[in-house]
Design a protein around this motif. Structure first.
Motif, PDB file in Angstrom:
ATOM      1  N   ASP A  78     -55.872 -63.183  43.402  1.00  0.00           N
ATOM      2  CA  ASP A  78     -55.127 -62.927  42.168  1.00  0.00           C
ATOM      3  C   ASP A  78     -54.371 -64.159  41.694  1.00  0.00           C
ATOM      4  O   ASP A  78     -54.194 -64.359  40.496  1.00  0.00           O
ATOM      5  CB  ASP A  78     -54.140 -61.778  42.409  1.00  0.00           C
ATOM      6  CG  ASP A  78     -54.868 -60.500  42.768  1.00  0.00           C
ATOM      7  OD1 ASP A  78     -55.494 -59.917  41.863  1.00  0.00           O
ATOM      8  OD2 ASP A  78     -54.855 -60.113  43.955  1.00  0.00           O
ATOM      9  N   HIS A  79     -53.918 -64.970  42.638  1.00  0.00           N
ATOM     10  CA  HIS A  79     -52.989 -66.039  42.273  1.00  0.00           C
ATOM     11  C   HIS A  79     -53.129 -67.189  43.271  1.00  0.00           C
ATOM     12  O   HIS A  79     -53.283 -66.963  44.468  1.00  0.00           O
ATOM     13  CB  HIS A  79     -51.562 -65.460  42.337  1.00  0.00           C
ATOM     14  CG  HIS A  79     -50.509 -66.330  41.726  1.00  0.00           C
ATOM     15  ND1 HIS A  79     -50.148 -66.252  40.399  1.00  0.00           N
ATOM     16  CD2 HIS A  79     -49.712 -67.282  42.266  1.00  0.00           C
ATOM     17  CE1 HIS A  79     -49.183 -67.124  40.155  1.00  0.00           C
ATOM     18  NE2 HIS A  79     -48.901 -67.770  41.265  1.00  0.00           N
ATOM     19  N   HIS A 136     -52.064 -70.451  32.394  1.00  0.00           N
ATOM     20  CA  HIS A 136     -52.468 -69.270  33.186  1.00  0.00           C
ATOM     21  C   HIS A 136     -51.305 -68.826  34.079  1.00  0.00           C
ATOM     22  O   HIS A 136     -51.398 -68.898  35.313  1.00  0.00           O
ATOM     23  CB  HIS A 136     -53.683 -69.608  34.059  1.00  0.00           C
ATOM     24  CG  HIS A 136     -54.824 -70.219  33.297  1.00  0.00           C
ATOM     25  ND1 HIS A 136     -55.609 -69.499  32.423  1.00  0.00           N
ATOM     26  CD2 HIS A 136     -55.300 -71.497  33.284  1.00  0.00           C
ATOM     27  CE1 HIS A 136     -56.540 -70.307  31.906  1.00  0.00           C
ATOM     28  NE2 HIS A 136     -56.363 -71.517  32.402  1.00  0.00           N
ATOM     29  N   LYS A 145     -50.065 -66.057  35.060  1.00  0.00           N
ATOM     30  CA  LYS A 145     -50.257 -64.975  36.045  1.00  0.00           C
ATOM     31  C   LYS A 145     -51.147 -65.429  37.197  1.00  0.00           C
ATOM     32  O   LYS A 145     -51.146 -64.810  38.258  1.00  0.00           O
ATOM     33  CB  LYS A 145     -50.903 -63.749  35.372  1.00  0.00           C
ATOM     34  CG  LYS A 145     -50.036 -63.094  34.303  1.00  0.00           C
ATOM     35  CD  LYS A 145     -48.941 -62.259  34.938  1.00  0.00           C
ATOM     36  CE  LYS A 145     -48.115 -61.550  33.859  1.00  0.00           C
ATOM     37  NZ  LYS A 145     -46.836 -61.064  34.403  1.00  0.00           N
ATOM     38  N   ARG A 146     -51.925 -66.484  36.984  1.00  0.00           N
ATOM     39  CA  ARG A 146     -52.897 -66.893  38.002  1.00  0.00           C
ATOM     40  C   ARG A 146     -52.442 -68.083  38.853  1.00  0.00           C
ATOM     41  O   ARG A 146     -52.936 -68.269  39.952  1.00  0.00           O
ATOM     42  CB  ARG A 146     -54.243 -67.258  37.340  1.00  0.00           C
ATOM     43  CG  ARG A 146     -54.850 -66.201  36.432  1.00  0.00           C
ATOM     44  CD  ARG A 146     -54.996 -64.843  37.094  1.00  0.00           C
ATOM     45  NE  ARG A 146     -55.871 -64.771  38.255  1.00  0.00           N
ATOM     46  CZ  ARG A 146     -57.199 -64.631  38.221  1.00  0.00           C
ATOM     47  NH1 ARG A 146     -57.822 -64.561  37.059  1.00  0.00           N
ATOM     48  NH2 ARG A 146     -57.895 -64.541  39.329  1.00  0.00           N
ATOM     49  N   SER A 205     -49.214 -70.787  40.314  1.00  0.00           N
ATOM     50  CA  SER A 205     -47.921 -71.467  40.402  1.00  0.00           C
ATOM     51  C   SER A 205     -48.196 -72.733  41.212  1.00  0.00           C
ATOM     52  O   SER A 205     -49.363 -73.026  41.499  1.00  0.00           O
ATOM     53  CB  SER A 205     -46.848 -70.564  41.013  1.00  0.00           C
ATOM     54  OG  SER A 205     -47.328 -69.947  42.169  1.00  0.00           O
ATOM     55  N   GLN A 216     -44.530 -64.423  47.418  1.00  0.00           N
ATOM     56  CA  GLN A 216     -43.667 -64.221  46.242  1.00  0.00           C
ATOM     57  C   GLN A 216     -42.235 -64.642  46.545  1.00  0.00           C
ATOM     58  O   GLN A 216     -41.583 -65.294  45.732  1.00  0.00           O
ATOM     59  CB  GLN A 216     -43.723 -62.750  45.797  1.00  0.00           C
ATOM     60  CG  GLN A 216     -45.004 -62.439  45.032  1.00  0.00           C
ATOM     61  CD  GLN A 216     -45.074 -60.996  44.570  1.00  0.00           C
ATOM     62  OE1 GLN A 216     -44.980 -60.081  45.379  1.00  0.00           O
ATOM     63  NE2 GLN A 216     -45.250 -60.798  43.273  1.00  0.00           N
ATOM     64  N   LEU A 228     -46.619 -59.971  39.075  1.00  0.00           N
ATOM     65  CA  LEU A 228     -47.893 -60.475  38.539  1.00  0.00           C
ATOM     66  C   LEU A 228     -48.643 -59.343  37.841  1.00  0.00           C
ATOM     67  O   LEU A 228     -48.561 -58.213  38.236  1.00  0.00           O
ATOM     68  CB  LEU A 228     -48.751 -61.057  39.671  1.00  0.00           C
ATOM     69  CG  LEU A 228     -48.179 -62.275  40.384  1.00  0.00           C
ATOM     70  CD1 LEU A 228     -49.020 -62.658  41.584  1.00  0.00           C
ATOM     71  CD2 LEU A 228     -48.097 -63.476  39.429  1.00  0.00           C
TER      72      LEU A 228
END
Ligand code: MN
Length: 349
Positions: free
Chosen positions: A79-80, A116, A118-119, A121, A341, A349
């Motif tokens: 997801d990320h 992006h 949400k995808r 950091s 997180q 997210l």
């Protein structure tokens, strides 16, 4: 291939590499120079020139922060990604270039994150060669770019962060609550020969030995007595340090008592206490349940995180392997999602 099971959590991968095309051009110049660092030549020199499918795949994926990467993340069920400039980042450059390129790379990263959010950091790249500039870049990165972690690719031209001349970096990281990911680098000149002659200098073994040594040097130099709130991250199942814990504690105490080395001084705590209180550990490159559960038992379930090490180890089947670990749903969610997180300050997210 066995399908990846559905899961009641997100998957955040925390040691994922990228490279702006501008850095590859700069590396080409460095590799064309005289007296090129043998580790750099063996690593990036190989990936940048090899016609092998693996090398070309890695070079293409490193430089993409849009369609190709997002498609791979979707395919693998990631997801990320927490992004870091690939090793050796700016640490192979001369000091002036490192200072200016670090700013460029961090702006480049912030742009990708804003495209992006949400995808992606990320982690700030630091010009370790100039510790005061690196400390200022942490400040700028947090305040202006909103990036809340940093990466250092182990040694810088053979120098180690155990040397107090680098401790402005730790002071800034502690002050801003920025965790530092100590990522491997190719081996320094004075260490590489016995590894390279047998082909074991890279990710197979040499990286882990050198990065583990570096983390241990930071511990035994008393960095965490001076900066008790500082948090560091090490990949590859802690570069084997959790497995060494008992012997490190025993022999550290014995060495302090013997007064054999000027550099081994008493610490406030045992080496393994710092692993438990000042380190987080990712499983990058190690999709192996026994090692993950052992490490959780040593440093706690709140300090062990998932990482893929994309694109160097883009192995989709490993995600399913890890999902099928015999582990409570609660602990699996910590491993894949919530520990990351909390550590990297990633919002909903
Ligand atoms: Mn990596």
């Amino acid at each position: 291939m066995t399908p990846t099971p559905a899961r009641p959590h997100l998957r955040i991968a925390t040691e994922e590499a990228f490279a702006p095309p501008e850095m590859i051009r700069l590396y080409e110049k460095i590799l064309a120079g005289s007296d090129v660092d043998p580790g750099f030549k063996g690593l990036m020199g190989f990936y940048m020139s090899s016609p092998s499918e693996r090398a070309r795949h890695i070079m293409r994926c490193l430089q993409d922060l849009d369609e190709v990467r997002l498609a791979h993340m979707d395919e693998a069920g990631i997801d990320h990604q927490v992004l870091a400039l690939t090793a050796p980042g700016v640490q192979i450059m001369d000091t002036d270039t490192a200072v200016s390129f670090a700013r460029f790379a961090n702006d480049f990263l912030a742009d990708a994150i804003s495209r992006h959010p949400k995808r992606f950091s990320g982690m700030l790249t630091l010009p370790v060669q100039d510790p005061r500039a690196a400390a200022l870049e942490i400040d700028r990165g947090v305040r202006q770019l909103g990036i809340r972690a940093a990466v250092i690719n182990s040694h810088t031209h053979g120098q180690y962060l155990s040397d107090p001349k680098f401790w402005d970096i730790f002071a800034a990281a502690e002050q801003h609550g920025v965790p530092i990911y100590l990522h491997p680098n190719s081996l320094p000149r004075n260490m590489i020969e016995p590894f390279q002659e047998c082909g074991l200098d890279g990710a197979i073994y040499g990286f882990g030995v050198e990065t583990g040594l570096h983390a241990l040097r930071i511990i035994t130099a008393g960095v965490f007595d001076r900066f008790p709130r500082l948090q560091m991250i090490i990949g590859h199942m802690g570069e084997a340090l959790p497995f060494w814990s008992y012997r490190l504690d025993y022999m550290h105490q014995a060495t302090v008592r013997s007064k054999r080395y000027e550099s081994i001084k008493p610490l406030l705590k045992k080496p393994s206490d710092y692993l438990r209180e000042n380190f987080h550990i990712t499983n990058s490159g190690v999709a192996w349940e026994p090692a993950i559960k052992f490490t959780q038992s040593i440093v706690g379930v709140d300090r062990v995180l998932y990482a893929m090490d994309y694109p160097y180890q883009y192995a989709v089947e490993e995600v399913g392997l890890l999902e099928r670990m015999d582990m409570s749903a609660e602990d699996k969610k910590k491993f894949f999602q919530t520990n990351a997180q909390a550590l990297f300050g990633i919002g909903p997210l």
